[in-house]
Scaffold this active site. Structure first.
Site, PDB file in Angstrom:
ATOM      1  N   ASP A  52     -10.930   2.850   4.418  1.00  0.00           N
ATOM      2  CA  ASP A  52     -11.225   1.333   4.245  1.00  0.00           C
ATOM      3  C   ASP A  52     -12.766   1.232   4.172  1.00  0.00           C
ATOM      4  O   ASP A  52     -13.242   0.149   3.732  1.00  0.00           O
ATOM      5  CB  ASP A  52     -10.721   0.653   5.309  1.00  0.00           C
ATOM      6  CG  ASP A  52      -9.489   0.010   5.061  1.00  0.00           C
ATOM      7  OD1 ASP A  52      -9.248  -0.769   4.125  1.00  0.00           O
ATOM      8  OD2 ASP A  52      -8.667  -0.156   6.122  1.00  0.00           O
ATOM      9  N   GLN A  90      -4.582  -1.350   9.888  1.00  0.00           N
ATOM     10  CA  GLN A  90      -4.594  -2.876   9.092  1.00  0.00           C
ATOM     11  C   GLN A  90      -4.933  -3.723  10.150  1.00  0.00           C
ATOM     12  O   GLN A  90      -4.590  -3.845  11.323  1.00  0.00           O
ATOM     13  CB  GLN A  90      -3.021  -3.004   8.633  1.00  0.00           C
ATOM     14  CG  GLN A  90      -2.880  -4.448   8.002  1.00  0.00           C
ATOM     15  CD  GLN A  90      -3.637  -4.396   6.691  1.00  0.00           C
ATOM     16  OE1 GLN A  90      -3.586  -3.212   5.941  1.00  0.00           O
ATOM     17  NE2 GLN A  90      -3.840  -5.507   6.167  1.00  0.00           N
ATOM     18  N   LYS A 110       0.775  -1.168   0.055  1.00  0.00           N
ATOM     19  CA  LYS A 110      -0.041  -0.104  -0.148  1.00  0.00           C
ATOM     20  C   LYS A 110       0.884   1.217  -0.038  1.00  0.00           C
ATOM     21  O   LYS A 110       0.673   2.206  -0.730  1.00  0.00           O
ATOM     22  CB  LYS A 110      -0.931  -0.136   1.057  1.00  0.00           C
ATOM     23  CG  LYS A 110      -2.026  -0.818   1.080  1.00  0.00           C
ATOM     24  CD  LYS A 110      -2.777  -0.948   2.446  1.00  0.00           C
ATOM     25  CE  LYS A 110      -3.817  -2.520   2.180  1.00  0.00           C
ATOM     26  NZ  LYS A 110      -4.660  -2.894   3.686  1.00  0.00           N
TER      27      LYS A 110
HETATM   28  N1  GUN Z   1      -6.832  -6.929   6.308  1.00  0.00           N
HETATM   29  C1  GUN Z   1      -7.333  -7.688   5.497  1.00  0.00           C
HETATM   30  N2  GUN Z   1      -7.783  -6.957   4.273  1.00  0.00           N
HETATM   31  C2  GUN Z   1      -7.826  -5.543   4.815  1.00  0.00           C
HETATM   32  C3  GUN Z   1      -8.377  -4.423   4.305  1.00  0.00           C
HETATM   33  O1  GUN Z   1      -8.681  -4.135   3.143  1.00  0.00           O
HETATM   34  N3  GUN Z   1      -8.045  -3.338   5.009  1.00  0.00           N
HETATM   35  C4  GUN Z   1      -7.379  -3.513   6.460  1.00  0.00           C
HETATM   36  N4  GUN Z   1      -7.091  -2.200   6.843  1.00  0.00           N
HETATM   37  N5  GUN Z   1      -6.951  -4.458   6.721  1.00  0.00           N
HETATM   38  C5  GUN Z   1      -7.257  -5.725   6.074  1.00  0.00           C
END
Ligand code: GUN
Length: 278
Positions: A112, A89, A45
């Site tokens: 998100d 995350q 990311k």
């Molecule tokens: N863990 C697995 N997928 C995601 C996601 O799309 N966003 C976040 N913040 N954590 C995750």
């Protein structure tokens, strides 16, 4: 690849944002603990942010971080006007309540789309920030489906991150949506009626060729680490791709939905920045 096209558009629009506001859109990413997969996702990311000119703020907190300390970190980012997007995350360490943490993120910075306000907006079909993986799935589907109206979609997995939001997005496009999960009975026969199969079960090899009707579209969101017969570790999805030649389209793993998730995160960050500075 479609994700590259989105990244090109985001890069161009980021440049326009900078010209207008004099600063770059900024994304804060908080990672708590040492989960190896989370480290990989976060570094992807951050790398992609850099590629498109989005500034990133990385907060890597130790696994013993208290919930209150994490909430204080979010509070500081919420009130910082130079931060446009905040992402925590997941998964979080067990002593931290993810629902409380996600609830604390300012909904307008919730790139998100996991905050209850954005979940509510999605469920009422109104403008909010949409979770990245479901949005990526929808964009992939839109590239091959002209008209969703009345199509039968079967979603395998009912998670808050993927299953439920992707079901809502398809419902909003007038699909007839069935959401299935670990306790669903007779899953193969339910899948066999689907024009669109979205599988996010985290179960390698779950969806077999015989389950899927000819001409169906399969979106595979599984990311599973398995060891092959020669002892090599590899990443596979939830569907047995080699058995799906009769499908109209199947997304590959790796390289299908994963890059779209990241592209949509950056697109959401730019959207949040534009909304904040409008
Ligand atoms: N863990 C697995 N997928 C995601 C996601 O799309 N966003 C976040 N913040 N954590 C995750």
């Amino acid at each position: 690849m479609m994700a590259d096209g989105i990244l090109d558009t985001v890069r161009r629009d980021v440049a326009a944002f900078r010209a207008r506001c004099g600063i770059a859109p900024a994304l804060a990413v908080i990672l708590v603990g040492d989960d190896p997969a989370s480290h990989v996702y976060v570094s992807r990311k951050l790398k992609a942010s850099k590629r498109v000119g989005i500034a990133s703020i990385e907060r890597h907190l130790p696994s013993e971080t208290t919930q209150d300390a994490l909430l204080a970190e979010i509070d500081a980012l919420n009130i910082d006007p130079s931060v446009h997007g905040i992402l925590v995350q997941l998964p979080l360490p067990r002593h931290i309540d993810a629902a409380v943490v996600l609830d604390r993120i300012c909904p307008s910075k919730d790139v998100d789309g996991f905050h209850p306000v954005n979940v509510g907006r999605l469920s009422t079909g109104t403008q909010g920030l949409i979770p990245c993986t479901p949005l990526g799935c929808l964009l992939l589907l839109e590239s091959v489906v002209q008209d969703f109206c009345g199509l039968k979609a079967v979603v395998i997995g009912k998670s808050n991150i993927v299953g439920k939001p992707v079901a809502l997005l398809l419902l909003e496009r007038e699909c007839t949506v069935t959401v299935t999960h670990i306790n669903t009975r007779d899953l193969p026969s339910i899948v066999s009626i689907a024009d669109i199969v979205i599988v996010a079960a985290g179960s390698p090899g779950l969806v077999r060729g015989g389950w899927v009707k000819p001409g169906a579209i399969v979106i595979d969101i599984g990311i599973n680490k398995v060891v092959d017969k020669d002892g090599r570790s590899m990443i596979v999805g939830d569907a047995v791709t080699s058995e799906l030649e009769h499908a109209a389209a199947v997304t590959p793993v790796p390289g299908g939905v994963g890059p779209m998730t990241i592209a949509c995160l950056l697109s959401n960050t730019l959207r949040a920045a534009n909304m904040m500075t409008a």
